[in-house]
Write a protein that holds these residues in place. Structure first.
Motif, PDB file in Angstrom:
ATOM      1  N   ASP A 118       0.850  -1.194   0.000  1.00 44.69           N
ATOM      2  CA  ASP A 118       0.000   0.000   0.000  1.00 44.69           C
ATOM      3  C   ASP A 118       0.885   1.244   0.000  1.00 44.69           C
ATOM      4  OD1 ASP A 118      -1.977   1.874   0.285  1.00 44.69           O
ATOM      5  OD2 ASP A 118      -2.774   1.092   2.168  1.00 44.69           O
ATOM      6  N   ASN A 152      -0.120   4.199   0.840  1.00 43.50           N
ATOM      7  CA  ASN A 152      -0.572   5.126   1.870  1.00 43.50           C
ATOM      8  C   ASN A 152       0.422   5.230   3.024  1.00 43.50           C
ATOM      9  OD1 ASN A 152      -2.608   6.866   3.096  1.00 43.50           O
ATOM     10  ND2 ASN A 152      -2.873   5.196   4.566  1.00 43.50           N
ATOM     11  N   ASP A 153       0.968   6.421   3.218  1.00 48.06           N
ATOM     12  CA  ASP A 153       1.918   6.693   4.300  1.00 48.06           C
ATOM     13  C   ASP A 153       3.099   5.716   4.285  1.00 48.06           C
ATOM     14  OD1 ASP A 153       2.625   8.419   6.365  1.00 48.06           O
ATOM     15  OD2 ASP A 153       1.877   7.061   7.908  1.00 48.06           O
ATOM     16  N   ASP A 156       4.467  -5.929  12.129  1.00 43.98           N
ATOM     17  CA  ASP A 156       4.602  -6.655  10.870  1.00 43.98           C
ATOM     18  C   ASP A 156       5.979  -6.469  10.233  1.00 43.98           C
ATOM     19  OD1 ASP A 156       4.343  -4.012  10.106  1.00 43.98           O
ATOM     20  OD2 ASP A 156       2.610  -4.322   8.811  1.00 43.98           O
ATOM     21  N   SER A 190      -5.390  -9.819  18.371  1.00 42.71           N
ATOM     22  CA  SER A 190      -4.518  -8.752  17.857  1.00 42.71           C
ATOM     23  C   SER A 190      -3.061  -9.196  17.760  1.00 42.71           C
ATOM     24  CB  SER A 190      -4.619  -7.511  18.753  1.00 42.71           C
ATOM     25  OG  SER A 190      -4.003  -7.751  20.020  1.00 42.71           O
ATOM     26  N   PRO A 229      -8.203  -7.562  11.376  1.00 40.81           N
ATOM     27  CA  PRO A 229      -8.310  -6.274  12.069  1.00 40.81           C
ATOM     28  C   PRO A 229      -9.176  -5.290  11.289  1.00 40.81           C
ATOM     29  CG  PRO A 229      -6.028  -7.036  12.006  1.00 40.81           C
ATOM     30  CD  PRO A 229      -6.807  -7.931  11.105  1.00 40.81           C
ATOM     31  N   GLU A 230      -9.752  -4.319  11.965  1.00 42.92           N
ATOM     32  CA  GLU A 230     -10.613  -3.325  11.327  1.00 42.92           C
ATOM     33  C   GLU A 230      -9.863  -2.508  10.293  1.00 42.92           C
ATOM     34  OE1 GLU A 230     -12.434  -0.947  14.321  1.00 42.92           O
ATOM     35  OE2 GLU A 230     -14.042  -2.381  14.704  1.00 42.92           O
ATOM     36  N   SER A 231      -8.527  -2.441  10.423  1.00 39.08           N
ATOM     37  CA  SER A 231      -7.712  -1.658   9.482  1.00 39.08           C
ATOM     38  C   SER A 231      -7.630  -2.308   8.102  1.00 39.08           C
ATOM     39  CB  SER A 231      -6.292  -1.491  10.037  1.00 39.08           C
ATOM     40  OG  SER A 231      -5.687  -2.757  10.270  1.00 39.08           O
ATOM     41  N   ASP A 232      -8.026  -3.588   8.000  1.00 36.76           N
ATOM     42  CA  ASP A 232      -8.012  -4.285   6.709  1.00 36.76           C
ATOM     43  C   ASP A 232      -8.936  -3.560   5.735  1.00 36.76           C
ATOM     44  OD1 ASP A 232      -7.263  -7.360   5.672  1.00 36.76           O
ATOM     45  OD2 ASP A 232      -9.018  -6.481   4.705  1.00 36.76           O
ATOM     46  N   LYS A 233      -8.496  -3.427   4.467  1.00 38.54           N
ATOM     47  CA  LYS A 233      -9.239  -2.637   3.487  1.00 38.54           C
ATOM     48  C   LYS A 233     -10.475  -3.347   2.935  1.00 38.54           C
ATOM     49  CE  LYS A 233      -5.701   0.509   1.806  1.00 38.54           C
ATOM     50  NZ  LYS A 233      -5.041   1.071   0.613  1.00 38.54           N
TER      51      LYS A 233
END
Length: 373
Positions: free
Chosen positions: A142, A144-145, A217, A259, A355-359
């Motif tokens: 990704d 992003n950032d 990660d 988590s 996790p909720e961060s998954d796209k």
């Protein structure tokens, strides 16, 4: 001179999050893999295709590519075409945009000795665009950032800020084998702010071997991941639950375990691999021994097997349709799509908890469907 900078862009996700890992990893030898070699060759082919498309002189590397195949050819061509499209788009805003291929980018102003190579840079008046080709399929990258891309952006600004009135920096990951084109854009001032407030102090900590160890990660590609005590302590924290069955745990306990569970599994696998490789080199582990694992029977001479089976009136072959990936490689992506697109479907994937961060979008459960009705 080392082929790679110590504070390299590709390892920046690790040393920016866990500064001491930079020096800790120096005691280990550099290693490579067939995947890395394949990626390097894909870059060479992509560079050749792009230069050829732009009318630049370039030598065809195909004959010397060990991992060359039709898929690599298609990826290189699609990459070159994509860059050309970006260049044509840049021409709508700038009469004479600048394009650089495989450009050395130096950001040592912010991180001592830091540099890397940008696959493609396009400069058009107030916009600087950095593109990075990724050939791998294992990890979806990704933009992003993305610290690697931001370091490339800083290196490119060192070359062109002041010559051009750059206001915006765009950074794109082109990953064709994952059908992934990811772009992250921020202002030049925002990138400089990150460099001054985050990069400079963290890079100094890393070079000094200071700062706090931190697991995440980024541990996957750390040279010391097998022996890192902090990583071991982090993962062994789960032992406080004494591996009780889930119904005994509170929801908060289960959420905490979830988590950390992927990192725990990865760490355990790394430890097993490290212990095995050490044993193969002669290391004796108390309470353990090396044995032969299970193996499958195999033919000594396939041609002789075919001959004998046929002679005795049997068919030695297993006749079945090629799988989708194999068929696509046989026909080529374009021809495959032309002939078989209406005959191929992608079923829904097996539900998995992430996790909720998954796209990926959340799926509806039976309870959700009931509530909607």
């Amino acid at each position: 001179m080392s082929k790679h900078a110590l504070l390299s862009p590709s390892s920046s996700h690790r040393w920016l999050n866990c500064p001491p890992s930079l020096r800790l990893g120096q005691k280990y030898d550099d290693t490579t893999s067939s995947y890395a070699a394949e990626g390097t060759e894909a870059h060479l082919l992509g560079e050749y295709k792009l230069k050829t498309l732009l009318g630049m002189r370039a030598k065809d590397p195909t004959a010397n590519l060990e991992y060359y195949n039709e898929e690599m050819e298609e990826c290189a061509e699609s990459y070159a075409t994509y860059i050309l499209e970006l260049l044509e788009d840049a021409k709508t805003r700038c009469s004479d945009p600048l394009i650089l291929i495989e450009q050395r980018l130096d950001y040592s102003k912010y991180a001592e000795g830091g540099y890397g190579t940008g696959d493609c840079i396009i400069v058009s008046d107030d916009t600087l665009h950095v593109i990075d080709y990724k050939h791998g399929t294992g990890i979806l990258v990704d933009a992003n950032d993305n610290s690697q891309m931001k370091l490339y952006g800083l290196g490119a600004l060192e070359l062109f800020d002041g010559i051009y009135d750059i206001e915006t920096v765009s950074m794109t990951i082109y990953q064709p084998r994952r059908n992934n084109i990811s772009t992250f854009t921020l202002s030049k001032n925002e990138l400089y702010k990150w460099a001054n407030e985050v990069l400079i102090p963290t890079a100094k900590l890393a070079l000094d071997g200071e700062g706090e160890f931190k697991c995440g990660d980024w541990c996957v590609f750390c040279k010391s991941k097998h022996e890192c005590r902090h990583r071991a302590e982090y993962n062994l924290e789960l032992a406080k639950y004494e591996f009780k069955l889930p119904p005994i745990l509170e929801d908060e306990d289960v959420e905490e375990i979830l988590s950390k569970i992927d990192e725990l599994v990865s760490w355990a696998s790394n430890i097993k691999d490290y212990a095995l490789q050490s044993a193969l080199r002669g290391k004796q582990w108390h309470g353990f021994k090396l044995v032969e694992g299970r193996s499958n029977r195999k033919y000594i001479n396939e041609e002789e097997v075919i001959k004998l089976v046929k002679t005795n009136g049997y068919d030695p072959y297993d006749h079945k349709i090629k799988g989708i990936t194999a068929m696509e490689k046989t026909l080529g992506k374009a021809r495959f799509s032309e002939l078989l697109s209406d005959l191929v479907e992608k079923p829904k994937g097996k539900p998995t908890l992430v996790p909720e961060s998954d796209k990926r979008p959340a799926i509806n459960t039976a309870v959700d469907d009931f509530k909607e009705n």
